[in-house]
Design an enzyme around this catalytic site. Structure first.
Site, short mmCIF file in Angstrom:
data_model
loop_
_atom_site.label_atom_id
_atom_site.label_comp_id
_atom_site.label_asym_id
_atom_site.label_seq_id
_atom_site.Cartn_x
_atom_site.Cartn_y
_atom_site.Cartn_z
N GLY A 14 28.66 1.62 16.33
CA GLY A 14 28.41 0.65 15.26
C GLY A 14 27.28 1.08 14.35
O GLY A 14 26.84 2.23 14.35
N SER A 17 22.37 -2.03 13.41
CA SER A 17 21.48 -2.81 12.56
C SER A 17 20.62 -3.79 13.37
O SER A 17 19.48 -4.07 12.99
CB SER A 17 22.26 -3.55 11.47
OG SER A 17 23.03 -4.58 12.01
N ASN A 18 21.17 -4.32 14.46
CA ASN A 18 20.34 -5.20 15.29
C ASN A 18 19.25 -4.42 16.01
O ASN A 18 18.13 -4.91 16.19
CB ASN A 18 21.20 -5.98 16.29
CG ASN A 18 21.85 -7.18 15.63
OD1 ASN A 18 21.19 -8.17 15.34
ND2 ASN A 18 23.15 -7.09 15.38
N ASN A 111 21.86 -10.60 25.08
CA ASN A 111 22.91 -10.09 24.21
C ASN A 111 22.96 -10.97 22.96
O ASN A 111 22.53 -12.12 23.00
CB ASN A 111 24.27 -10.15 24.93
CG ASN A 111 25.40 -9.58 24.08
OD1 ASN A 111 25.23 -8.55 23.43
ND2 ASN A 111 26.53 -10.25 24.07
N HIS A 113 25.65 -12.38 19.98
CA HIS A 113 27.08 -12.53 19.68
C HIS A 113 27.23 -13.20 18.32
O HIS A 113 26.54 -14.18 18.05
CB HIS A 113 27.76 -13.36 20.77
CG HIS A 113 29.24 -13.46 20.58
ND1 HIS A 113 30.10 -12.42 20.86
CD2 HIS A 113 30.01 -14.46 20.08
CE1 HIS A 113 31.33 -12.77 20.56
NE2 HIS A 113 31.31 -14.00 20.09
N ASP A 154 29.94 -12.69 27.27
CA ASP A 154 29.51 -13.76 26.35
C ASP A 154 29.35 -15.10 27.04
O ASP A 154 29.70 -16.15 26.48
CB ASP A 154 30.53 -13.90 25.18
CG ASP A 154 30.70 -12.61 24.41
OD1 ASP A 154 29.72 -11.84 24.31
OD2 ASP A 154 31.82 -12.37 23.92
N GLU A 183 21.72 -12.84 12.40
CA GLU A 183 21.50 -12.07 13.64
C GLU A 183 20.15 -11.39 13.59
O GLU A 183 19.37 -11.41 14.55
CB GLU A 183 22.60 -11.02 13.83
CG GLU A 183 23.97 -11.60 14.09
CD GLU A 183 25.00 -10.52 14.41
OE1 GLU A 183 24.70 -9.59 15.17
OE2 GLU A 183 26.12 -10.60 13.88
C1 GRF Z 1 26.75 -7.44 16.08
O1 GRF Z 1 27.61 -8.21 15.29
C2 GRF Z 1 26.43 -8.16 17.36
O2 GRF Z 1 26.46 -9.56 17.22
C3 GRF Z 1 27.52 -7.70 18.29
O3 GRF Z 1 27.75 -6.36 17.94
C4 GRF Z 1 27.41 -6.17 16.58
C5 GRF Z 1 26.49 -4.98 16.50
O4 GRF Z 1 26.16 -4.69 15.16
N1 GRF Z 1 27.15 -7.88 19.67
P1 GRF Z 1 25.01 -3.68 14.83
O5 GRF Z 1 25.44 -2.33 15.41
O6 GRF Z 1 23.76 -4.18 15.45
O7 GRF Z 1 24.90 -3.63 13.33
#
Ligand code: GRF
Length: 213
Positions: A14, A17-18, A111, A113, A154, A183
């Protein structure tokens, strides 16, 4: 009080970004915490470069799901112990952790979600599919949930939620983008509460204790 030592775990397919939001919030001292390690299951993950550029140690554990959980979890547990990690934050980890890790870090794995659990969660609800399902359902509100991790996807005790209204002209992409902004705000807040020792788990409920004077 010492800073809470965090490891961020991701699959590495992914955006990361988080992960970035958590690292930067800690560096801005919005939480008494420090991301000491980012672990990716994909050695090519762009997120590893981002973390390294932000000065965070990275580790790739290249263990395919077919290799079984030990191939991933044995080096993972070693790395976590060696860095005295207090809190694990999952940020796009597409694999289940076994009881071996869950029991060792019970109520110390979070986590995030991209929906309001318990709706639109569980196996198969990830990425775009979550937002598609929200739009198909006609729900007026969706949002973000940060929760502790237990044996089911979840499912663990909910720490924090933020609501995002669904707009009539939303597509999965526009909705996902507004949810993602929340998020990045909510995850560091949940980490800050943990770092202040303010999260008390009582069964399925998490009590947020008042701030110390
Ligand atoms: C986010 O939408 C999070 O809620 C989910 O996975 C995605 C990760 O996105 N668990 P990122 O790689 O953090 O942009």
């Amino acid at each position: 009080m010492e800073r809470t030592r965090i490891a961020v775990l991701l699959s590495g397919h992914g955006r990361g970004s988080n992960m970035r939001a958590l690292i930067e919030a800690c560096q801005r001292e919005e939480a008494r915490a420090e991301v000491v390690l980012v672990v990716s299951a994909n050695p090519e993950a762009p997120a590893l470069r981002v973390a390294a550029d932000l000065g965070v140690e990275t580790l790739a554990i290249d263990a395919p799901l077919s290799a079984g959980e030990e191939a991933y979890e044995t080096p993972l547990l070693q790395a976590l112990e060696a860095r005295r990690v207090d809190l694990i934050c999952l940020a796009g980890l597409m694999r289940k952790l076994s009881p071996r890790v869950l029991n060792r870090y019970r109520n110390r794995i979070m986590n995030i979600h991209p929906a309001l659990l318990p709706a639109f969660g569980g196996q198969g609800y990830y990425g775009r599919r979550v937002h598609e399902a929200v739009l198909e359902s006609g729900a007026r509100f969706t949002g973000v949930t940060v929760h502790f991790v237990d044996e089911e996807y979840d499912h663990g005790p909910i720490i924090a939620q933020a609501v995002v209204p669904v707009q009539d002209d939303d597509t999965p992409e526009t909705l996902a983008a507004r949810v993602l902004e929340e998020e990045h705000r909510l995850y560091p807040q949940a980490v800050a509460l943990f770092a202040e020792g303010r999260l008390q788990v009582e069964g399925r409920r998490v009590r947020v204790l008042p701030a110390a004077e």
